[in-house]
Design a protein around this motif. Sequence first.
Motif, PDB file in Angstrom:
ATOM      1  N   HIS A  42     -30.871  10.239 -35.502  1.00 61.28           N
ATOM      2  CA  HIS A  42     -30.450  10.886 -34.256  1.00 61.28           C
ATOM      3  C   HIS A  42     -31.646  11.635 -33.681  1.00 61.28           C
ATOM      4  N   ILE A  44     -32.641  14.582 -31.114  1.00 62.33           N
ATOM      5  CA  ILE A  44     -32.079  15.759 -30.460  1.00 62.33           C
ATOM      6  C   ILE A  44     -33.216  16.487 -29.754  1.00 62.33           C
ATOM      7  N   LYS A  59     -28.656  14.309 -43.097  1.00 62.19           N
ATOM      8  CA  LYS A  59     -29.037  15.644 -42.611  1.00 62.19           C
ATOM      9  C   LYS A  59     -30.443  16.033 -43.063  1.00 62.19           C
ATOM     10  N   GLU A  89     -28.114  21.888 -33.641  1.00 64.27           N
ATOM     11  CA  GLU A  89     -27.510  20.828 -32.840  1.00 64.27           C
ATOM     12  C   GLU A  89     -27.642  19.479 -33.551  1.00 64.27           C
ATOM     13  N   ALA A  90     -28.774  19.239 -34.188  1.00 60.33           N
ATOM     14  CA  ALA A  90     -28.975  17.986 -34.917  1.00 60.33           C
ATOM     15  C   ALA A  90     -27.978  17.854 -36.061  1.00 60.33           C
ATOM     16  N   LYS A  92     -25.094  19.386 -36.337  1.00 59.46           N
ATOM     17  CA  LYS A  92     -23.760  19.252 -35.751  1.00 59.46           C
ATOM     18  C   LYS A  92     -23.521  17.821 -35.278  1.00 59.46           C
ATOM     19  N   ARG A  93     -24.508  17.202 -34.676  1.00 59.34           N
ATOM     20  CA  ARG A  93     -24.355  15.826 -34.196  1.00 59.34           C
ATOM     21  C   ARG A  93     -24.098  14.872 -35.352  1.00 59.34           C
ATOM     22  N   ASP A  96     -20.494  15.559 -36.569  1.00 55.67           N
ATOM     23  CA  ASP A  96     -19.505  15.077 -35.605  1.00 55.67           C
ATOM     24  C   ASP A  96     -19.425  13.553 -35.616  1.00 55.67           C
ATOM     25  N   THR A  97     -20.573  12.893 -35.705  1.00 58.20           N
ATOM     26  CA  THR A  97     -20.598  11.433 -35.763  1.00 58.20           C
ATOM     27  C   THR A  97     -19.884  10.940 -37.015  1.00 58.20           C
ATOM     28  N   GLU A 100     -16.106  11.446 -36.673  1.00 57.02           N
ATOM     29  CA  GLU A 100     -15.534  10.484 -35.730  1.00 57.02           C
ATOM     30  C   GLU A 100     -15.407   9.100 -36.363  1.00 57.02           C
TER      31      GLU A 100
END
Length: 115
Positions: A42, A44, A59, A89-90, A92-93, A96-97, A100
């Motif tokens: 990801h 960010i 992570k 934010e990284a 969290k992304r 969240d991914t 989901e």
Amino acid sequence: MKARLPQGMGGGPQNMNAMLKQAQKMQEEMNTVQADLESREHDISAGGGMVKIKINGKKEVKSISISPEIVDPDDIETLEDIITAAVNEAIKRVEDTAAEEMSRITGSLNLPGLF
């Protein structure tokens, strides 16, 4: 007095075997998705794109890029705040991914601590 379960409840060995097969299939799907999530990267950015972070699905921060224009020796705190925001934010992304993708497999099943 014997308690009678409504139709489809209890069900005996066939129902238990079907449930076990379904759980096993769900576990296999979850393992596949987890491996895919861990291999993803990801990108960010924060501070108007002045700080960029690349993080993987485990992570692990792979890289941090800082634009020279944002580096002010008299204001290190702002840079620190922007980097902190980008890292948060990284993470969290990634979370969240993962949530989901896993919810697509588990539906409304709540499995805390699974991923």
